[in-house]
Design an enzyme around this catalytic site. Structure first.
Site, PDB file in Angstrom:
ATOM      1  N   ASP A 181      26.126   9.498  76.717  1.00 30.47           N
ATOM      2  CA  ASP A 181      25.562   9.001  75.474  1.00 30.47           C
ATOM      3  C   ASP A 181      24.206   8.355  75.739  1.00 30.47           C
ATOM      4  O   ASP A 181      23.961   7.830  76.834  1.00 30.47           O
ATOM      5  CB  ASP A 181      26.487   7.949  74.849  1.00 30.47           C
ATOM      6  N   LYS A 182      23.357   8.372  74.739  1.00 29.27           N
ATOM      7  CA  LYS A 182      22.037   7.767  74.872  1.00 29.27           C
ATOM      8  C   LYS A 182      22.129   6.330  75.376  1.00 29.27           C
ATOM      9  O   LYS A 182      21.350   5.904  76.235  1.00 29.27           O
ATOM     10  CB  LYS A 182      21.318   7.801  73.519  1.00 29.27           C
TER      11      LYS A 182
END
Length: 221
Positions: free
Chosen positions: A53-54
């Site tokens: 995930d970012k």
């Protein structure tokens, strides 16, 4: 943006992905920075085989040739890759080890969160181990057996242990902590090297704000 390099050979490039950097291009704005766009000018053509995930930092493996890409894809598909995450979470569990088995459905509410849904969700399993306990928080090890979107974040929130910095999943604001990002870090990854066929393990040091927050919880500094 500086991307720390953990390992490089003819088949693999392994990095310590910073929080805030996308693993894949943004669907709405492909010009936004992402891993391959920043690395390929320095290392040549790269292939993504998994993602973080970012907001999540830590170990990310990329393939450097099509043969390694195919081999790694097979390993991930057959669950032959073992991932270990560390998280700083709000709360202090009574257990030392626990396995969370809650079905999850991504994009399950107006805030686009992954939600627990026993009827409509997909099976999701996360193995948890308590590493350190503090008065208001804890350091946890999380080993996901499945790979659902936001799995660790959703499972910990559902267990009453939201990850520090994760306001999307209800983490409280603990005053005084030097935390600047989500306190979820892909700490280690184990797999079979696609060329040597030997087991390899890669570990990524904590980001500075994660380590500083851990030190603050442990020592008050």
């Amino acid at each position: 943006m500086i991307i720390p390099l953990l390992h490089s050979d003819e088949a693999l490039l392994v990095i310590n992905k910073p929080s805030g950097l996308r693993s894949l291009p943004d669907g709405y704005d492909p010009s936004r920075p992402h891993v391959r766009a920043l690395l390929e000018p320095h290392y040549g053509r790269l292939w993504m085989v998994h993602r973080l995930d970012k907001e999540t930092s830590g170990v990310l493996v990329l393939a450097r040739n099509p043969q390694a890409h195919r081999a790694l894809n097979t390993m991930f598909e057959q669950h032959q890759v073992h991932k270990t995450y560390h998280a700083l979470a709000a709360g202090s569990p009574e257990w030392e080890e626990q396995t969370v088995r809650l079905a999850l459905r991504p994009n399950g509410d107006r805030r686009h969160r992954t939600v627990v849904d026993a009827a409509g969700g997909k099976p999701a399993v996360t193995h948890l181990r308590l590493l350190s306990r503090f008065p208001t928080a804890c350091l946890l090890e999380a080993k996901p057996e499945t790979g659902r979107t936001h799995q660790i974040r959703a499972h910990l929130a559902a267990s009453g242990l939201p990850i520090l910095g994760d306001t999307l999943y209800g983490a409280p604001a603990l005053p005084g902590l030097p935390l600047e990002s989500l306190a979820l870090h892909a700490w280690a990854l184990e797999l079979i090297h696609p060329e040597s066929r030997l087991p390899v393990r890669f570990e990524a040091p904590y980001p500075t704000d994660f380590q500083n927050t851990l030190d603050f919880l442990r020592f008050g500094i």
